[in-house]
Design an enzyme around this catalytic site. Sequence first.
Site, PDB file in Angstrom:
ATOM      1  N   HIS A 298       0.800  -1.237   0.000  1.00 22.20           N
ATOM      2  CA  HIS A 298       0.000   0.000   0.000  1.00 22.20           C
ATOM      3  C   HIS A 298       0.835   1.292   0.000  1.00 22.20           C
ATOM      4  O   HIS A 298       1.896   1.372   0.593  1.00 22.20           O
ATOM      5  CB  HIS A 298      -0.920   0.008   1.233  1.00 22.20           C
ATOM      6  N   ASP A 299       0.305   2.285  -0.678  1.00 21.41           N
ATOM      7  CA  ASP A 299       0.822   3.665  -0.656  1.00 21.41           C
ATOM      8  C   ASP A 299       2.224   3.819  -1.226  1.00 21.41           C
ATOM      9  O   ASP A 299       2.909   4.799  -0.897  1.00 21.41           O
ATOM     10  CB  ASP A 299       0.767   4.248   0.771  1.00 21.41           C
TER      11      ASP A 299
END
Length: 226
Positions: A141-142
Site C-alpha cells: 500500500h501507498d
Amino acid sequence: MMSELYGIYGASGFGREVLPVLREQLSQQGIPEDRLVFVDDSPPAPIVNGQRVITYTEYLAESASSRHITLAIANSEIRALLAAKCVIDGVQFIHVRANNSVIMDDVIVGEGAVLTPFVTLTSNIRIGCQFHANIYSYVAHDCVIGDFVTFAPAVKCNGNVVIENHVYIGTGAIIRHGRSGKPLRIGKGAVIAAGAVVTKNVPEGVTVFGNPATILSKESLRRSKL
Ligand code: UDP
C-alpha cells in the site's frame, strides 16, 4: 485483411518468460497466435519457443493495421531507448498482465507494464511507465514508483516506499516499509542487490547489498574478495 501485429521486444530470457503470459492474454481476446512475434535486433534463431523472431525493421515493414509491443528487456536504459523509438514509429505499448496477478484498489500503472505470474499490487499505489515486476514480486500500500523501474523475482516492497526512475531491485530483496508522510525513498538509478534488506533511504545511483543493506564501496568489494 490487415490485422494488429503484436511484438515482444527481446527474444532472450525475460522475453521467453513473457511469451506464455502474452500468448494467453491475446488468445483470450481472440487474437491468432501468428500475430505475435519476437522482435530482436540480433535474432538468436528464426523461431524461439514456437514464435517467429524478426528484427525491428522487419516488424515495421510487416503489413499491419496497428502495431503493439512489450519491451521485455530487464535493462531499463535499453527499455528507455527502445520506448522512445517505438513512440516515434507509432507503436503502442501492451499492458502485459498474468491471469493470476492481483491488483487491489486504487492502483494506477503507467503504459507498458509487465506483471508476470504471482505478482501482487495491493492498494493505493502509483506506478510510472515500463514497469517490470518479475514472478512472485509484490508492491504494498501507498507506494509510489517511477518510470522504468525493474523488479527481479520475489521482490518484497512494503508499504509507503518511494522508488525513483530506473531503479533495479534484485531477486528476493526486501524493502522495509516507510511511514505515512515519511516514506522510505530509493533514489534514481539505484541498484538493490539480490537478497538485500533495505531498512533506510538509498541515495541516487548507488548499489546497496546485505542485511541491513549498506552501500557497496571499493572497500567492501575488496573485503568480499578476501
Ligand atoms: N536487444 C535488442 N535491441 C537492443 C538491445 C537488446 O533486440 O537494442 C535484444 C538482444 O539481442 C537480446 C535481448 O534483447 O536478445 C536482451 O537479452 P538479455 O539476456 O540481455 O536480457 P534479459 O532477457 O535478461 O532481460
